[in-house]
Design a protein around this motif. Structure first.
Motif, short mmCIF file in Angstrom:
data_model
loop_
_atom_site.label_atom_id
_atom_site.label_comp_id
_atom_site.label_asym_id
_atom_site.label_seq_id
_atom_site.Cartn_x
_atom_site.Cartn_y
_atom_site.Cartn_z
N THR A 248 38.49 -17.26 32.82
CA THR A 248 39.91 -17.14 32.48
C THR A 248 40.42 -15.73 32.78
OG1 THR A 248 39.75 -18.84 30.76
CG2 THR A 248 41.60 -17.30 30.60
N LEU A 249 39.68 -14.71 32.34
CA LEU A 249 40.09 -13.34 32.59
C LEU A 249 40.13 -13.04 34.09
CD1 LEU A 249 38.15 -11.30 29.85
CD2 LEU A 249 40.45 -12.25 29.75
N SER A 250 39.16 -13.55 34.81
CA SER A 250 39.10 -13.29 36.26
C SER A 250 40.28 -13.92 36.99
CB SER A 250 37.79 -13.82 36.83
OG SER A 250 36.68 -13.15 36.28
N MET A 251 40.73 -15.09 36.51
CA MET A 251 41.84 -15.76 37.18
C MET A 251 43.15 -15.00 37.01
SD MET A 251 41.27 -19.88 36.90
CE MET A 251 41.00 -20.00 35.14
N PHE A 252 43.46 -14.59 35.78
CA PHE A 252 44.78 -13.98 35.61
C PHE A 252 44.80 -12.49 35.98
CE2 PHE A 252 43.60 -12.71 31.24
CZ PHE A 252 44.19 -11.46 31.16
N THR A 253 43.65 -11.90 36.23
CA THR A 253 43.64 -10.52 36.73
C THR A 253 43.54 -10.47 38.25
OG1 THR A 253 41.24 -10.40 36.38
CG2 THR A 253 42.66 -9.54 34.62
N GLY A 254 43.51 -11.63 38.89
CA GLY A 254 43.51 -11.67 40.35
C GLY A 254 42.14 -11.56 40.98
N LEU A 255 41.08 -11.61 40.18
CA LEU A 255 39.72 -11.51 40.73
C LEU A 255 39.20 -12.86 41.20
CD1 LEU A 255 38.10 -9.12 38.09
CD2 LEU A 255 38.92 -8.54 40.38
N LEU A 256 39.80 -13.95 40.71
CA LEU A 256 39.35 -15.30 41.05
C LEU A 256 40.58 -16.18 41.17
CD1 LEU A 256 36.86 -17.24 41.33
CD2 LEU A 256 37.08 -17.66 38.87
N ARG A 257 40.71 -16.88 42.28
CA ARG A 257 41.91 -17.70 42.50
C ARG A 257 41.79 -19.01 41.73
NH1 ARG A 257 46.10 -17.36 45.95
NH2 ARG A 257 47.27 -19.27 46.35
N PRO A 258 42.78 -19.34 40.89
CA PRO A 258 42.74 -20.62 40.16
C PRO A 258 42.96 -21.79 41.11
CG PRO A 258 44.35 -19.07 39.21
CD PRO A 258 43.94 -18.53 40.54
N LEU B 212 47.97 -3.67 35.21
CA LEU B 212 46.70 -4.04 34.61
C LEU B 212 45.63 -2.97 34.82
CD1 LEU B 212 46.33 -7.78 35.77
CD2 LEU B 212 46.58 -7.00 33.40
N GLY B 213 44.81 -2.77 33.78
CA GLY B 213 43.57 -2.02 33.91
C GLY B 213 42.46 -2.97 33.54
N VAL B 214 41.45 -3.11 34.39
CA VAL B 214 40.44 -4.15 34.21
C VAL B 214 39.04 -3.54 34.14
CG1 VAL B 214 39.46 -6.28 35.13
CG2 VAL B 214 41.90 -5.79 35.45
N LEU B 215 38.31 -3.91 33.09
CA LEU B 215 36.89 -3.61 33.00
C LEU B 215 36.18 -4.96 33.04
CD1 LEU B 215 35.19 -1.16 30.47
CD2 LEU B 215 34.08 -3.18 31.37
N ALA B 216 35.69 -5.32 34.23
CA ALA B 216 35.06 -6.63 34.42
C ALA B 216 33.57 -6.55 34.07
CB ALA B 216 35.25 -7.09 35.85
N ASP B 217 33.05 -7.61 33.49
CA ASP B 217 31.65 -7.65 33.10
C ASP B 217 30.78 -7.93 34.32
OD1 ASP B 217 29.44 -7.66 31.34
OD2 ASP B 217 29.49 -9.85 31.23
N GLY B 218 29.75 -7.13 34.50
CA GLY B 218 28.78 -7.39 35.55
C GLY B 218 29.16 -6.93 36.94
N VAL B 219 30.34 -6.30 37.10
CA VAL B 219 30.75 -5.81 38.41
C VAL B 219 30.13 -4.44 38.67
CG1 VAL B 219 32.70 -5.11 39.84
CG2 VAL B 219 32.89 -7.13 38.39
N ARG B 220 29.47 -4.30 39.81
CA ARG B 220 28.80 -3.05 40.13
C ARG B 220 29.81 -1.95 40.39
NH1 ARG B 220 23.57 -3.07 42.17
NH2 ARG B 220 23.92 -0.82 42.26
N LEU B 221 29.50 -0.76 39.88
CA LEU B 221 30.29 0.43 40.18
C LEU B 221 29.69 1.14 41.39
CD1 LEU B 221 30.62 1.82 36.53
CD2 LEU B 221 32.29 0.44 37.78
N PHE B 222 30.44 2.06 41.94
CA PHE B 222 29.89 2.92 43.00
C PHE B 222 29.04 3.98 42.31
CE2 PHE B 222 33.87 1.31 44.93
CZ PHE B 222 33.31 0.68 46.04
N ASP B 223 27.83 3.58 41.94
CA ASP B 223 27.05 4.41 41.04
C ASP B 223 26.30 5.54 41.73
OD1 ASP B 223 25.09 2.91 42.30
OD2 ASP B 223 24.45 1.84 40.50
N ARG B 224 26.48 5.69 43.02
CA ARG B 224 25.91 6.87 43.70
C ARG B 224 26.92 8.01 43.77
NH1 ARG B 224 20.45 6.88 43.63
NH2 ARG B 224 19.75 4.72 43.82
N LEU B 225 28.07 7.80 43.12
CA LEU B 225 29.02 8.87 42.89
C LEU B 225 28.78 9.46 41.51
CD1 LEU B 225 32.35 7.20 44.14
CD2 LEU B 225 30.86 8.77 45.41
#
Length: 282
Positions: A78-88, A111-124
């Motif tokens: 549900t969160l992914s759909m209305f934040t534009g991360l997943l098309r309904p 919107l500011g989004v903190l998505a669960d399980g999404v990888r960050l650019f962690d080499r920065l």
């Protein structure tokens, strides 16, 4: 050929969900332009499995809203759909009156989004990651630098600002991800399981930051399955299970005199017993 029980994506997306036209489904009211987030009939199918069924939901502006449910309930979808991360497959969503799919760029600015399980650019480093996120949003360099310094200070990450994110603890990673979600001063923060795997000190720090954000006029929508945390933190709550809305309203309205956990179990069901585990007894 699709059957009436399955939504059909197509050029009419953004119009009312096809479920609204079926007599067995309650007609959806129009989107609420006054709500921080308004959802109408969002549907998502994965093969033959319906992850989210159509329901209406409005998140009041200035609220701290909890979206709760058991694992696999459809919260993240549900969160992914209305934040534009997943098309309904069908349905509509708006952020402060802006249709997420008709005008995605404007909606995402809010919107500011903190998505669960999404990888960050962690080499920065932490500082580089927050700076990069701000510049990606099109913000001026000097403004990004100032806000990055402010966010690292508030998140208690000043000393770790030049450390690679890959070397951060779980709590530090959540905090730097939250800083990235806040760098552009969004009107709505959407946080998917922000306290999972976070130590109590970091969790308390994040709660203070979010409470201050709401006190200053922002809106927070947070998903969780920790009822005690939601009851203490949120002003409003919605309970979903099996992709369906079971209850919504203020926390007191939903819990109805019970603890939120007790009411949650009543609404969701499925509680098991310890029968058959006699071999565990000493």
């Amino acid at each position: 050929m699709s059957t009436p029980s399955q939504p059909t994506p197509g050029p009419a997306f953004g119009a009312p969900s096809p479920y609204e036209k079926q007599p067995q489904q309650q007609a959806m009211p129009p989107l609420d332009p006054q709500a921080a987030v308004s959802l109408r009939g969002l549907v998502k199918m994965f093969g033959q499995h319906r992850a989210v069924s159509p329901f209406p939901l409005d998140v009041p502006s200035g609220s701290f809203y909890g979206l709760v449910g058991p694992n696999g309930a459809g919260k993240t979808t549900t969160l992914s759909m209305f934040t534009g991360l997943l098309r309904p497959d069908a349905g509509q969503a708006s952020v402060h009156g802006v249709d997420v799919w008709a005008d995605p760029m404007e909606a995402k600015r809010r919107l500011g989004v903190l998505a669960d399980g999404v990888r960050l650019f962690d080499r920065l480093s932490g500082r580089q990651l927050v700076t990069y996120t701000g510049r990606l949003r099109g913000m001026p360099a000097d403004e990004v630098d100032q806000r990055t310094n402010d966010l690292l200070r508030v998140m208690d990450l000043e000393d770790a600002g030049d450390k690679l994110v890959v070397d951060y603890s779980a709590g530090m990673t959540k905090k730097v991800a939250l800083a990235c979600a806040m760098i552009h001063a969004p009107r709505v923060l959407v946080l998917d399981e922000p306290f999972e795997a976070v130590d109590p000190v970091s969790a308390a720090n994040i709660r203070d930051i979010l409470n201050q954000y709401v006190a200053n006029g922002g809106t927070v929508l947070v998903s969780s399955h920790v009822m005690d945390l939601v009851q203490r933190m949120c002003t409003h709550v919605a309970v979903i299970a099996d992709g369906q809305l079971r209850a919504s309203g203020t926390v007191d309205e939903v819990r109805g005199g019970l603890s939120l956990e007790e009411r949650f179990v009543d609404l969701v069901g499925g509680r098991g017993t310890g029968e058959g585990l006699s071999w565990l007894r000493s």
